[in-house]
Design an enzyme around this catalytic site. Structure first.
Site, PDB file in Angstrom:
ATOM      1  N   ASP A  20      22.231  56.431  56.797  1.00 33.50           N
ATOM      2  CA  ASP A  20      23.615  56.468  56.679  1.00 33.50           C
ATOM      3  C   ASP A  20      23.919  58.161  56.380  1.00 33.50           C
ATOM      4  O   ASP A  20      24.179  58.415  55.418  1.00 33.50           O
ATOM      5  CB  ASP A  20      24.332  55.450  55.660  1.00 33.50           C
ATOM      6  CG  ASP A  20      24.022  53.967  56.079  1.00 33.50           C
ATOM      7  OD1 ASP A  20      24.364  53.871  57.236  1.00 33.50           O
ATOM      8  OD2 ASP A  20      23.922  53.047  55.190  1.00 33.50           O
ATOM      9  N   LYS A  42      18.179  51.957  60.967  1.00 33.32           N
ATOM     10  CA  LYS A  42      19.528  51.446  61.108  1.00 33.32           C
ATOM     11  C   LYS A  42      20.379  52.749  61.438  1.00 33.32           C
ATOM     12  O   LYS A  42      20.473  53.801  60.659  1.00 33.32           O
ATOM     13  CB  LYS A  42      19.950  50.587  60.088  1.00 33.32           C
ATOM     14  CG  LYS A  42      21.407  49.844  60.716  1.00 33.32           C
ATOM     15  CD  LYS A  42      21.672  48.855  59.677  1.00 33.32           C
ATOM     16  CE  LYS A  42      22.504  49.127  58.403  1.00 33.32           C
ATOM     17  NZ  LYS A  42      23.967  49.541  58.409  1.00 33.32           N
ATOM     18  N   ASP A  69      23.958  49.170  64.438  1.00 32.70           N
ATOM     19  CA  ASP A  69      24.848  48.499  63.660  1.00 32.70           C
ATOM     20  C   ASP A  69      26.310  48.762  63.823  1.00 32.70           C
ATOM     21  O   ASP A  69      26.809  49.528  63.179  1.00 32.70           O
ATOM     22  CB  ASP A  69      24.473  48.376  62.127  1.00 32.70           C
ATOM     23  CG  ASP A  69      25.193  47.579  61.335  1.00 32.70           C
ATOM     24  OD1 ASP A  69      25.834  46.526  62.016  1.00 32.70           O
ATOM     25  OD2 ASP A  69      25.310  47.949  60.075  1.00 32.70           O
ATOM     26  N   LYS A  71      28.585  46.333  64.877  1.00 32.49           N
ATOM     27  CA  LYS A  71      29.337  45.248  64.526  1.00 32.49           C
ATOM     28  C   LYS A  71      30.471  44.951  65.658  1.00 32.49           C
ATOM     29  O   LYS A  71      31.742  44.990  65.294  1.00 32.49           O
ATOM     30  CB  LYS A  71      29.961  45.356  63.192  1.00 32.49           C
ATOM     31  CG  LYS A  71      29.098  45.328  61.990  1.00 32.49           C
ATOM     32  CD  LYS A  71      29.684  45.546  60.709  1.00 32.49           C
ATOM     33  CE  LYS A  71      28.657  45.624  59.536  1.00 32.49           C
ATOM     34  NZ  LYS A  71      27.901  46.934  59.268  1.00 32.49           N
ATOM     35  N   PHE A  72      30.319  44.711  66.897  1.00 36.61           N
ATOM     36  CA  PHE A  72      31.192  44.574  67.887  1.00 36.61           C
ATOM     37  C   PHE A  72      31.981  43.341  67.654  1.00 36.61           C
ATOM     38  O   PHE A  72      31.584  42.345  67.250  1.00 36.61           O
ATOM     39  CB  PHE A  72      30.634  44.458  69.263  1.00 36.61           C
ATOM     40  CG  PHE A  72      29.502  45.740  69.519  1.00 36.61           C
ATOM     41  CD1 PHE A  72      30.098  46.845  69.427  1.00 36.61           C
ATOM     42  CD2 PHE A  72      28.215  45.278  70.001  1.00 36.61           C
ATOM     43  CE1 PHE A  72      29.461  47.914  70.146  1.00 36.61           C
ATOM     44  CE2 PHE A  72      27.736  46.302  70.499  1.00 36.61           C
ATOM     45  CZ  PHE A  72      27.935  47.652  70.291  1.00 36.61           C
ATOM     46  N   ASP A  74      35.504  41.778  69.588  1.00 36.23           N
ATOM     47  CA  ASP A  74      36.364  42.021  70.705  1.00 36.23           C
ATOM     48  C   ASP A  74      36.399  40.956  71.926  1.00 36.23           C
ATOM     49  O   ASP A  74      35.676  39.821  71.501  1.00 36.23           O
ATOM     50  CB  ASP A  74      36.163  43.380  71.599  1.00 36.23           C
ATOM     51  CG  ASP A  74      37.166  44.216  72.250  1.00 36.23           C
ATOM     52  OD1 ASP A  74      38.251  43.582  72.714  1.00 36.23           O
ATOM     53  OD2 ASP A  74      37.066  45.332  72.534  1.00 36.23           O
ATOM     54  N   ILE A  75      37.190  41.065  72.899  1.00 36.78           N
ATOM     55  CA  ILE A  75      37.056  40.013  73.949  1.00 36.78           C
ATOM     56  C   ILE A  75      35.495  39.605  74.437  1.00 36.78           C
ATOM     57  O   ILE A  75      35.096  41.029  74.526  1.00 36.78           O
ATOM     58  CB  ILE A  75      38.206  40.146  75.026  1.00 36.78           C
ATOM     59  CG1 ILE A  75      38.155  41.365  75.582  1.00 36.78           C
ATOM     60  CG2 ILE A  75      39.489  40.066  74.449  1.00 36.78           C
ATOM     61  CD1 ILE A  75      38.863  41.296  76.918  1.00 36.78           C
ATOM     62  N   THR A 129      30.443  41.424  52.915  1.00 40.24           N
ATOM     63  CA  THR A 129      30.126  41.235  51.365  1.00 40.24           C
ATOM     64  C   THR A 129      31.319  42.022  50.550  1.00 40.24           C
ATOM     65  O   THR A 129      31.273  41.805  49.284  1.00 40.24           O
ATOM     66  CB  THR A 129      28.828  41.605  50.890  1.00 40.24           C
ATOM     67  OG1 THR A 129      28.753  42.940  51.595  1.00 40.24           O
ATOM     68  CG2 THR A 129      27.815  40.646  51.442  1.00 40.24           C
ATOM     69  N   GLN A 199      26.721  48.342  45.441  1.00 44.03           N
ATOM     70  CA  GLN A 199      26.231  47.179  45.649  1.00 44.03           C
ATOM     71  C   GLN A 199      26.385  46.213  44.465  1.00 44.03           C
ATOM     72  O   GLN A 199      25.693  46.283  43.675  1.00 44.03           O
ATOM     73  CB  GLN A 199      24.796  47.019  46.192  1.00 44.03           C
ATOM     74  CG  GLN A 199      24.387  47.869  47.601  1.00 44.03           C
ATOM     75  CD  GLN A 199      24.933  47.209  48.734  1.00 44.03           C
ATOM     76  OE1 GLN A 199      25.637  45.991  48.744  1.00 44.03           O
ATOM     77  NE2 GLN A 199      24.641  47.721  49.764  1.00 44.03           N
ATOM     78  N   ARG A 220      20.672  54.273  50.402  1.00 42.89           N
ATOM     79  CA  ARG A 220      20.485  55.525  49.582  1.00 42.89           C
ATOM     80  C   ARG A 220      19.246  55.466  48.975  1.00 42.89           C
ATOM     81  O   ARG A 220      18.742  56.619  48.518  1.00 42.89           O
ATOM     82  CB  ARG A 220      21.841  55.173  48.712  1.00 42.89           C
ATOM     83  CG  ARG A 220      22.910  55.458  49.594  1.00 42.89           C
ATOM     84  CD  ARG A 220      24.305  55.281  49.096  1.00 42.89           C
ATOM     85  NE  ARG A 220      24.516  53.638  48.988  1.00 42.89           N
ATOM     86  CZ  ARG A 220      25.419  52.972  48.551  1.00 42.89           C
ATOM     87  NH1 ARG A 220      26.599  53.711  48.233  1.00 42.89           N
ATOM     88  NH2 ARG A 220      25.257  51.769  48.868  1.00 42.89           N
TER      89      ARG A 220
HETATM   90  O1  C5P Z   1      22.706  52.520  50.767  1.00 37.64           O
HETATM   91  P1  C5P Z   1      22.615  50.973  50.791  1.00 37.64           P
HETATM   92  O2  C5P Z   1      21.171  50.526  50.655  1.00 37.64           O
HETATM   93  O3  C5P Z   1      23.392  50.300  49.880  1.00 37.64           O
HETATM   94  O4  C5P Z   1      22.706  50.728  52.239  1.00 37.64           O
HETATM   95  C1  C5P Z   1      23.049  49.510  52.728  1.00 37.64           C
HETATM   96  C2  C5P Z   1      23.267  49.405  54.411  1.00 37.64           C
HETATM   97  O5  C5P Z   1      23.562  48.051  54.505  1.00 37.64           O
HETATM   98  C3  C5P Z   1      24.418  50.162  54.579  1.00 37.64           C
HETATM   99  O6  C5P Z   1      24.063  50.628  55.947  1.00 37.64           O
HETATM  100  C4  C5P Z   1      25.495  49.089  54.542  1.00 37.64           C
HETATM  101  O7  C5P Z   1      26.355  49.682  55.548  1.00 37.64           O
HETATM  102  C5  C5P Z   1      24.728  48.078  54.908  1.00 37.64           C
HETATM  103  N1  C5P Z   1      25.450  46.926  54.572  1.00 37.64           N
HETATM  104  C6  C5P Z   1      25.891  46.348  53.446  1.00 37.64           C
HETATM  105  N2  C5P Z   1      26.625  45.237  53.164  1.00 37.64           N
HETATM  106  C7  C5P Z   1      26.770  44.256  54.168  1.00 37.64           C
HETATM  107  C8  C5P Z   1      26.489  44.865  55.607  1.00 37.64           C
HETATM  108  C9  C5P Z   1      25.768  46.032  55.587  1.00 37.64           C
HETATM  109  O8  C5P Z   1      25.326  47.224  52.381  1.00 37.64           O
HETATM  110  N3  C5P Z   1      27.262  43.143  54.047  1.00 37.64           N
END
Ligand code: C5P
Length: 244
Positions: A20, A42, A69, A71-72, A74-75, A129, A199, A220
């Site tokens: 990221d 990712k 990632d 996350k599509f 759409d139709i 989430t 998180q 991170r």
């Molecule tokens: O930096 P961190 O470990 O929190 O990154 C978690 C990764 O998982 C990020 O790329 C975030 O977009 C992804 N993610 C998330 N929660 C979700 C789906 C994806 O944290 N429900």
């Protein structure tokens, strides 16, 4: 004599480092730091919008498997086209939203199937989430959050999708209903005492593995470590221990 088997190989199959980052230069530097230690990274919308398909191809050239990632949602025809393009980049995993419905999920699965043996696996996102129980009512969803996650995961499996992305807290409910080889992929991994950042419902890596996670997505804690390779190796050791 054949070389000793790599003790972290099984764990390496389970870890995905989320790149990221805002520029392809930063992502490729991180990819070079990590290649040889982890096998999979990712790429999300943030990096893809900065680096485009080229950053994916260059990460693949570093020997990394790429989880795209985007996350599509759409139709079905649009999603099928997007999944086919992703497959042509050589990605290993990609995401769609389960709430796009059965026809869209079947179209995604069929589109990657055309890539043959090298086809990427399709993962469905159930309920983000970032959403709480109260948000579902506003969206017109009357069942509980847990029932919505399980229902969408079952729809994904019935539609030929290979797995779902879920929170580590949802593993206990999903794993018995959706046994292997259906993939349960969880972000939200934090060590005890590690800063949770945003998180809210995190678990340590060994606990997520014990609860049945197939793949752990960590961003991170690895990207911001003084040595990314050392941080990734420490996670691999923890995962390896919990695999036994
Ligand atoms: O930096 P961190 O470990 O929190 O990154 C978690 C990764 O998982 C990020 O790329 C975030 O977009 C992804 N993610 C998330 N929660 C979700 C789906 C994806 O944290 N429900």
């Amino acid at each position: 004599m054949p070389p000793d088997p790599d003790p972290l190989e099984g764990a390496r199959e389970r870890l995905v480092v989320a790149l990221d980052l805002d520029t392809p230069q930063e992502a490729l530097a991180a990819g070079r730091d990590l290649a040889g230690t982890v096998s999979r990274v990712k790429v999300g919308s943030r990096l893809f919008l900065a680096g485009g398909p080229d950053v994916v191809l260059r990460l693949v050239d570093l020997g990394l498997r790429v989880f795209l990632d985007l996350k599509f949602h759409d139709i079905p025809d649009q999603v099928a086209g997007a999944c086919a393009r992703a497959a042509s980049l050589g990605v290993d995993l990609l995401t769609v939203h389960a709430s796009g419905g059965g026809a869209m999920l079947r179209a995604a699965s069929a589109a990657v199937g055309e890539a043959g043996a090298a086809r990427p696996r399709v993962l469905a996102v159930t309920v983000l989430t970032s959403l709480a129980e109260a948000d579902l009512g506003v969206l017109g969803i009357s069942r509980s959050l847990g029932a919505q996650v399980t229902g969408l995961a079952e729809l994904a499996r019935a539609s030929g999708v290979d797995g779902v992305v879920c929170s580590p807290r949802e593993l206990a409910a999903l794993r018995p209903a959706l046994p292997s080889p259906f993939l349960l992929v969880t972000p939200g991994i934090r060590g005890a005492g590690e800063e949770a950042q945003d998180q809210a419902r995190a678990l340590p890596a060994p606990e997520a593995v014990r609860r049945g996670a197939d793949l752990l997505v960590v961003g991170r804690p690895v990207l911001r470590a003084p040595s990314r390779a050392d941080a990734a190796r420490a996670l691999l050791r923890q995962i390896s221990e919990s695999l036994g």
